[in-house]
Design a protein around this motif. Structure first.
Motif, PDB file in Angstrom:
ATOM      1  N   GLN A 259       6.835   5.039  -1.909  1.00 18.98           N
ATOM      2  CA  GLN A 259       7.909   4.051  -1.858  1.00 18.98           C
ATOM      3  C   GLN A 259       7.538   3.027  -0.924  1.00 18.98           C
ATOM      4  O   GLN A 259       7.217   3.452   0.298  1.00 18.98           O
ATOM      5  N   GLY A 260       7.639   1.853  -1.088  1.00 18.51           N
ATOM      6  CA  GLY A 260       7.069   0.840   0.026  1.00 18.51           C
ATOM      7  C   GLY A 260       5.915   0.089  -0.367  1.00 18.51           C
ATOM      8  O   GLY A 260       5.149   0.683  -1.041  1.00 18.51           O
ATOM      9  N   ASP A 261       5.543  -0.895   0.414  1.00 20.22           N
ATOM     10  CA  ASP A 261       4.599  -1.708   0.172  1.00 20.22           C
ATOM     11  C   ASP A 261       3.505  -1.730   1.291  1.00 20.22           C
ATOM     12  O   ASP A 261       2.500  -2.334   1.297  1.00 20.22           O
ATOM     13  N   SER A 262       3.397  -0.605   2.255  1.00 20.67           N
ATOM     14  CA  SER A 262       2.589  -0.551   3.377  1.00 20.67           C
ATOM     15  C   SER A 262       1.328  -0.424   3.025  1.00 20.67           C
ATOM     16  O   SER A 262       0.172  -0.431   3.791  1.00 20.67           O
ATOM     17  N   MET A 263       1.015   0.400   1.817  1.00 25.22           N
ATOM     18  CA  MET A 263      -0.374   0.622   1.317  1.00 25.22           C
ATOM     19  C   MET A 263      -0.771  -0.267   0.282  1.00 25.22           C
ATOM     20  O   MET A 263      -1.770   0.162  -0.172  1.00 25.22           O
ATOM     21  N   LEU A 264      -0.304  -1.568  -0.065  1.00 26.32           N
ATOM     22  CA  LEU A 264      -0.687  -2.284  -0.849  1.00 26.32           C
ATOM     23  C   LEU A 264      -2.378  -2.785  -0.445  1.00 26.32           C
ATOM     24  O   LEU A 264      -2.387  -2.910   0.658  1.00 26.32           O
ATOM     25  N   PRO A 265      -3.244  -3.003  -1.358  1.00 32.28           N
ATOM     26  CA  PRO A 265      -3.078  -2.792  -2.848  1.00 32.28           C
ATOM     27  C   PRO A 265      -3.518  -1.624  -3.387  1.00 32.28           C
ATOM     28  O   PRO A 265      -3.483  -1.394  -4.467  1.00 32.28           O
TER      29      PRO A 265
ATOM     30  N   VAL B 101      -2.452   3.504  10.173  1.00 31.60           N
ATOM     31  CA  VAL B 101      -1.727   2.031   9.834  1.00 31.60           C
ATOM     32  C   VAL B 101      -1.879   1.952   8.290  1.00 31.60           C
ATOM     33  O   VAL B 101      -2.584   2.484   7.755  1.00 31.60           O
ATOM     34  N   GLY B 102      -0.925   1.230   7.759  1.00 27.10           N
ATOM     35  CA  GLY B 102      -1.205   0.729   6.615  1.00 27.10           C
ATOM     36  C   GLY B 102      -2.256  -0.212   5.989  1.00 27.10           C
ATOM     37  O   GLY B 102      -2.662  -0.776   6.994  1.00 27.10           O
ATOM     38  N   ASP B 103      -2.405  -0.424   4.777  1.00 27.83           N
ATOM     39  CA  ASP B 103      -3.347  -1.313   4.214  1.00 27.83           C
ATOM     40  C   ASP B 103      -2.793  -3.019   4.097  1.00 27.83           C
ATOM     41  O   ASP B 103      -3.562  -3.686   4.315  1.00 27.83           O
ATOM     42  N   ASN B 104      -1.649  -2.979   4.029  1.00 27.52           N
ATOM     43  CA  ASN B 104      -0.972  -4.276   3.827  1.00 27.52           C
ATOM     44  C   ASN B 104      -0.361  -4.693   5.204  1.00 27.52           C
ATOM     45  O   ASN B 104       0.518  -4.661   5.550  1.00 27.52           O
ATOM     46  N   ARG B 105      -1.569  -5.384   5.682  1.00 28.40           N
ATOM     47  CA  ARG B 105      -1.254  -6.102   7.115  1.00 28.40           C
ATOM     48  C   ARG B 105      -1.002  -7.475   7.040  1.00 28.40           C
ATOM     49  O   ARG B 105      -0.749  -8.053   8.144  1.00 28.40           O
ATOM     50  N   GLU B 106      -0.602  -8.012   5.992  1.00 28.25           N
ATOM     51  CA  GLU B 106      -0.160  -9.313   5.630  1.00 28.25           C
ATOM     52  C   GLU B 106       1.254  -9.529   6.022  1.00 28.25           C
ATOM     53  O   GLU B 106       1.867 -10.360   6.615  1.00 28.25           O
TER      54      GLU B 106
ATOM     55  N   PRO C 169       4.373  -8.870   8.604  1.00 29.88           N
ATOM     56  CA  PRO C 169       4.514  -9.014  10.147  1.00 29.88           C
ATOM     57  C   PRO C 169       4.367  -7.468  10.650  1.00 29.88           C
ATOM     58  O   PRO C 169       4.921  -6.695   9.999  1.00 29.88           O
ATOM     59  N   MET C 170       3.892  -7.285  11.768  1.00 29.93           N
ATOM     60  CA  MET C 170       3.842  -6.019  12.461  1.00 29.93           C
ATOM     61  C   MET C 170       5.100  -5.284  12.690  1.00 29.93           C
ATOM     62  O   MET C 170       5.119  -4.089  12.345  1.00 29.93           O
ATOM     63  N   HIS C 171       6.188  -6.019  12.855  1.00 30.13           N
ATOM     64  CA  HIS C 171       7.468  -5.325  13.371  1.00 30.13           C
ATOM     65  C   HIS C 171       8.151  -4.626  11.959  1.00 30.13           C
ATOM     66  O   HIS C 171       9.114  -4.013  12.248  1.00 30.13           O
ATOM     67  N   HIS C 172       7.317  -5.032  10.760  1.00 31.16           N
ATOM     68  CA  HIS C 172       8.024  -4.653   9.633  1.00 31.16           C
ATOM     69  C   HIS C 172       7.085  -3.090   9.162  1.00 31.16           C
ATOM     70  O   HIS C 172       7.697  -2.591   8.273  1.00 31.16           O
ATOM     71  N   HIS C 173       6.160  -3.024  10.138  1.00 30.42           N
ATOM     72  CA  HIS C 173       5.661  -1.617   9.957  1.00 30.42           C
ATOM     73  C   HIS C 173       5.757  -0.548  10.747  1.00 30.42           C
ATOM     74  O   HIS C 173       6.145  -0.801  11.880  1.00 30.42           O
ATOM     75  N   THR C 174       5.585   0.500  10.233  1.00 35.41           N
ATOM     76  CA  THR C 174       5.711   1.812  11.007  1.00 35.41           C
ATOM     77  C   THR C 174       3.900   2.396  11.075  1.00 35.41           C
ATOM     78  O   THR C 174       3.314   2.585  10.064  1.00 35.41           O
ATOM     79  N   PHE C 175       3.408   2.207  12.483  1.00 33.46           N
ATOM     80  CA  PHE C 175       2.105   2.640  12.482  1.00 33.46           C
ATOM     81  C   PHE C 175       1.833   3.150  13.877  1.00 33.46           C
ATOM     82  O   PHE C 175       2.795   3.064  14.774  1.00 33.46           O
ATOM     83  N   GLY C 176       0.883   3.539  14.192  1.00 27.92           N
ATOM     84  CA  GLY C 176       0.575   3.750  15.472  1.00 27.92           C
ATOM     85  C   GLY C 176       0.093   5.269  15.895  1.00 27.92           C
ATOM     86  O   GLY C 176      -0.599   5.839  14.836  1.00 27.92           O
TER      87      GLY C 176
END
Length: 162
Positions: free
Chosen positions: A41-47, A136-141, A143-150
């Protein structure tokens, strides 16, 4: 009709039923402990992975080995069924920073050939302890504040995507 029945049921239906029951228990046990079914669920690992994709998390992958750089892993966040799917880019003891979308590990640019959606992220230097990984996810297009990473503790990594 008798040969067809013998092929599908066997000579004794009770033995066949018992074998089917044992097989069902074994498959259920493997799918609830070793190969966890995952729905993305979600787009953080697109494509690589898109919303609605299915896969399996191999929970035995790191039983005898350590997670490696670029592995796509499941990270347990809250409860038994909630996990994030992320890529490992930093290993224990390393430092990670991001400048204008380029990841630097120990001061050197990390070659990320799999990355198609690169943004303009900037992140100050993060030093990892001996039991931490940087994910970190692969979809770094996005903005950072929409991602959970670290940083992630080793105990939170459930397994590798299979």
């Amino acid at each position: 009709m008798k040969p067809v029945r013998k092929i599908f049921i066997g000579s004794d239906w009770r033995h066949t039923l018992l074998r089917a029951g044992v097989l069902g228990v074994v498959v259920y046990g493997m799918c609830s402990t070793i190969f966890l079914p995952i729905r993305v669920q979600g787009d953080s690992m697109l494509p690589v992975y898109t919303t609605g994709d299915y896969g399996f998390m191999n929970t035995l992958a790191y039983r005898w080995a350590s997670p490696g750089r670029f592995d796509i892993v499941g990270i347990r966040m809250a409860g038994k069924n909630v996990m994030y799917l992320k890529r490992i880019i930093g290993l224990p003891g390393e430092s990670v920073e991001i400048h204008n979308g380029l990841v630097h590990v120990n001061g050197k640019v990390l070659a990320e050939s799999y990355l198609q959606l690169r943004g303009h992220w900037d992140l100050k230097k993060q030093s990892l302890s001996e039991d931490e990984y940087f994910v970190v996810g692969d979809n770094r297009e996005v903005p950072m504040h929409h991602h959970t990473f670290g940083k992630v503790k080793r105990r939170r990594i459930v397994g590798r995507m299979w």
